[in-house]
Scaffold this motif. Structure first.
Motif, mmCIF file in Angstrom:
data_model
loop_
_atom_site.group_PDB
_atom_site.id
_atom_site.type_symbol
_atom_site.label_atom_id
_atom_site.label_comp_id
_atom_site.label_asym_id
_atom_site.label_seq_id
_atom_site.Cartn_x
_atom_site.Cartn_y
_atom_site.Cartn_z
ATOM 1 N N ASP A 353 5.906 -29.290 -8.226
ATOM 2 C CA ASP A 353 7.331 -29.400 -8.590
ATOM 3 C C ASP A 353 7.997 -28.019 -8.497
ATOM 4 O OD1 ASP A 353 9.825 -29.874 -9.577
ATOM 5 O OD2 ASP A 353 9.169 -30.772 -11.460
ATOM 6 N N MET A 354 8.735 -27.809 -7.419
ATOM 7 C CA MET A 354 9.376 -26.507 -7.198
ATOM 8 C C MET A 354 10.441 -26.194 -8.256
ATOM 9 S SD MET A 354 8.112 -24.847 -4.669
ATOM 10 C CE MET A 354 6.808 -25.194 -3.480
ATOM 11 N N LYS A 355 11.101 -27.217 -8.767
ATOM 12 C CA LYS A 355 12.166 -26.987 -9.758
ATOM 13 C C LYS A 355 11.607 -26.391 -11.047
ATOM 14 C CE LYS A 355 15.771 -29.520 -10.309
ATOM 15 N NZ LYS A 355 16.684 -30.639 -10.585
ATOM 16 N N SER A 356 10.424 -26.873 -11.467
ATOM 17 C CA SER A 356 9.844 -26.340 -12.702
ATOM 18 C C SER A 356 9.338 -24.912 -12.480
ATOM 19 C CB SER A 356 8.703 -27.237 -13.186
ATOM 20 O OG SER A 356 7.657 -27.260 -12.218
ATOM 21 N N ILE A 357 8.838 -24.638 -11.266
ATOM 22 C CA ILE A 357 8.357 -23.291 -10.969
ATOM 23 C C ILE A 357 9.522 -22.305 -10.905
ATOM 24 C CG2 ILE A 357 7.296 -21.850 -9.174
ATOM 25 C CD1 ILE A 357 5.419 -24.170 -8.599
ATOM 26 N N VAL A 358 10.610 -22.731 -10.263
ATOM 27 C CA VAL A 358 11.716 -21.805 -10.078
ATOM 28 C C VAL A 358 12.370 -21.426 -11.413
ATOM 29 C CG1 VAL A 358 13.698 -23.392 -9.800
ATOM 30 C CG2 VAL A 358 13.577 -21.308 -8.434
ATOM 31 N N LYS A 359 12.299 -22.302 -12.402
ATOM 32 C CA LYS A 359 12.844 -21.960 -13.722
ATOM 33 C C LYS A 359 12.128 -20.738 -14.297
ATOM 34 C CE LYS A 359 14.470 -26.542 -15.145
ATOM 35 N NZ LYS A 359 14.291 -27.656 -16.101
ATOM 36 N N GLU A 360 10.814 -20.713 -14.162
ATOM 37 C CA GLU A 360 10.046 -19.574 -14.671
ATOM 38 C C GLU A 360 10.286 -18.324 -13.826
ATOM 39 O OE1 GLU A 360 6.048 -20.125 -16.097
ATOM 40 O OE2 GLU A 360 6.178 -22.281 -15.685
ATOM 41 N N VAL A 361 10.452 -18.521 -12.508
ATOM 42 C CA VAL A 361 10.737 -17.395 -11.620
ATOM 43 C C VAL A 361 12.061 -16.743 -11.986
ATOM 44 C CG1 VAL A 361 11.290 -16.730 -9.245
ATOM 45 C CG2 VAL A 361 9.362 -18.262 -9.692
ATOM 46 N N PHE A 362 13.085 -17.560 -12.197
ATOM 47 C CA PHE A 362 14.410 -17.029 -12.525
ATOM 48 C C PHE A 362 14.413 -16.349 -13.895
ATOM 49 C CE2 PHE A 362 16.492 -20.385 -9.607
ATOM 50 C CZ PHE A 362 16.287 -19.564 -8.508
ATOM 51 N N ALA A 363 13.632 -16.864 -14.818
ATOM 52 C CA ALA A 363 13.528 -16.217 -16.134
ATOM 53 C C ALA A 363 12.898 -14.834 -15.996
ATOM 54 C CB ALA A 363 12.707 -17.087 -17.073
ATOM 55 N N PHE A 364 12.006 -14.697 -15.042
ATOM 56 C CA PHE A 364 11.296 -13.434 -14.826
ATOM 57 C C PHE A 364 12.214 -12.368 -14.209
ATOM 58 C CE2 PHE A 364 8.129 -10.833 -12.372
ATOM 59 C CZ PHE A 364 7.428 -10.348 -13.469
ATOM 60 N N ILE A 365 13.183 -12.785 -13.389
ATOM 61 C CA ILE A 365 14.068 -11.811 -12.713
ATOM 62 C C ILE A 365 15.530 -11.953 -13.140
ATOM 63 C CG2 ILE A 365 12.580 -11.605 -10.683
ATOM 64 C CD1 ILE A 365 14.457 -13.550 -9.213
ATOM 65 N N ASN A 366 15.746 -12.668 -14.236
ATOM 66 C CA ASN A 366 17.122 -12.888 -14.725
ATOM 67 C C ASN A 366 18.000 -13.432 -13.592
ATOM 68 O OD1 ASN A 366 19.243 -12.913 -16.569
ATOM 69 N ND2 ASN A 366 19.886 -10.825 -16.077
ATOM 70 N N GLY A 367 17.488 -14.484 -12.952
ATOM 71 C CA GLY A 367 18.167 -15.008 -11.770
ATOM 72 C C GLY A 367 18.795 -16.358 -11.986
ATOM 73 N N LYS A 368 19.370 -16.862 -10.907
ATOM 74 C CA LYS A 368 19.956 -18.202 -10.935
ATOM 75 C C LYS A 368 19.924 -18.790 -9.533
ATOM 76 C CE LYS A 368 24.683 -16.427 -10.513
ATOM 77 N NZ LYS A 368 26.040 -16.429 -11.099
ATOM 78 N N GLY A 369 19.957 -20.095 -9.497
ATOM 79 C CA GLY A 369 19.915 -20.793 -8.228
ATOM 80 C C GLY A 369 19.733 -22.266 -8.480
ATOM 81 N N GLY A 370 19.163 -22.977 -7.522
ATOM 82 C CA GLY A 370 18.973 -24.408 -7.710
ATOM 83 C C GLY A 370 18.249 -25.023 -6.543
ATOM 84 N N GLY A 371 18.221 -26.367 -6.533
ATOM 85 C CA GLY A 371 17.565 -27.090 -5.466
ATOM 86 C C GLY A 371 16.964 -28.384 -5.966
#
Length: 400
Positions: A353-371
């Motif tokens: 599940d890329m959406k669940s992974i990207v949430k942790e990635v964005f938290a790590f780099i103070n980021g934002k995005g979607g998909g």
């Protein structure tokens, strides 16, 4: 105060006596005079500039019934009499543009009953706003032609002070905004208009008028034009541009349109070829990346870090990779001008599940995005390097 610009708008120099010198509320120095040839701002016409005893007059305004001549520096206190000099090039330009506006507004009303709602005398170009929704090129041509015919006829431009009772004797183009001190500017059998501005003695003083462009402005049409010496200036500027383009295109003036059309066609073809070549390069790059695949927690993972790559390129590479391998999971990171950008994608047989992974990635780099679950993208701060982010992604996958 005696207004010499109404006695004769061609007065360029005069001598008079100072009534007072003072500072206004903002601290700017000004003088008032017994008589002046300096026109104060008003009625759509800008103020005159010039000198008083070689001291620059930088602005002229009529305030509370007095004409204030604002100075670059105050005059010596002992000064009583001053010699005024008008910047004649500026004044005469204003006279030509203002008279040109009278002619143009009258032409549109005479030919098509189109009324002028407002006028602006600009530094380079002047405009009138017509109270209509559309204006054709043919109507523009007819109005411009009529104006220039009236100019060549050298008709007098008369001024006359009248009373309110006398107004019925004149076919005024528009309703007046004043009921006393009424001044009419008259071009016999063509235009009768209330106006406090300065104009040449005859229409020939306008020299010529050219309409430059049209623009829709709310429920009106804005007509941009130039008159007098500005017409020549516009012609010279345009001719210089045409000459430069003709040289660059290696084509005569009457062949420039064909040359540009041909060049645009070539440019589109080259852009298409470049796009195709770029896609092939991305395909080669994607193929080469397969050597970086590894297995983490039983899943095929491909991770890579790039420098200064557009998000669209990352997305294209990721799509090519998951199209070529249905069980792969792709994570691409780019370090771009002070920010990190990230793309994650999975093959059709992967359940990551890329959406669940990207949430942790964005938290790590103070980021934002979607998909979606199979494809995500975004960006964040460079609080870590691209390699450190890739390492964090590996840790996240290991714990899934």
């Amino acid at each position: 105060m005696e207004k010499l610009f109404y006695q004769d708008p061609y007065i360029q120099t005069f001598t008079t006596t100072i009534i007072k010198q003072a500072q206004d509320e903002s601290g700017k120095w000004y003088v008032t005079l017994e008589q002046t040839a300096f026109y104060p701002e008003g009625g759509g016409q800008p103020y005159d500039i010039g000198t008083l005893n070689d001291n620059k007059v930088i602005e002229v305004q009529e305030i509370n019934g007095e004409i204030r001549h604002y100075l670059e520096h105050p005059l010596p206190e002992i000064t009583q009499d001053v010699k005024g000099n008008i910047d004649w090039e500026r004044r005469y330009d204003h006279m030509q543009q203002h008279a040109g506006q009278h002619l143009l507004s009258a032409a549109f009303e005479e030919l098509f009953s189109y009324k002028t709602k407002s006028f602006h005398l600009g530094k380079e170009v002047s405009t009138i706003d017509l109270d209509i929704n559309e204006l054709t090129e043919q109507e523009v041509l007819e109005a411009e032609t009529l104006v220039n015919r009236i100019i060549l006829e050298n008709r007098k431009i008369e001024t006359k002070w009248v009373t309110k009772e006398e107004l019925s004797d004149y076919p005024l183009r528009k309703e007046l905004s004043v009921s006393e001190n009424i001044r009419l500017v008259i071009i016999p059998e063509f235009d009768y208009n209330g106006c406090g501005g300065t104009h040449p003695h005859s229409t020939s003083g306008v020299a010529s008028l050219s309409i430059l462009s049209l623009e829709k402005q709310k429920n009106m049409i804005r007509v941009s034009f130039v008159a007098g010496n500005r017409v020549l200036k516009q012609l010279h500027e345009k001719q210089q541009v045409v000459s430069e383009l003709s040289s660059l295109l290696n084509a005569p003036q009457n062949g420039m349109a064909e040359a540009v059309t041909r060049m645009l066609g070539q440019s589109k073809e080259q852009a298409k070829e470049l796009k195709e070549m770029k896609e092939k390069l991305l395909e080669y790059e994607a193929t080469a990346l397969f050597s970086k695949t590894e297995v983490i927690s039983g899943r095929t993972i491909l991770k890579s870090v790039f420098q200064n790559r557009e998000m669209a390129e990352l997305q294209s590479i990721a799509r090519k990779l998951v199209s070529a391998s249905d069980d792969i999971n792709v994570f691409l990171v780019a370090e771009n001008a002070g920010k990190l950008q990230f793309v994650g994608a999975r093959g059709s047989k992967s359940n990551l599940d890329m959406k669940s992974i990207v949430k942790e990635v964005f938290a790590f780099i103070n980021g934002k995005g979607g998909g979606k679950e199979n494809f995500v993208q975004g960006g964040g701060e460079t609080t870590v390097t691209g390699e450190e982010l890739i390492g964090e992604i590996s840790r996240i996958i290991s714990n899934v």
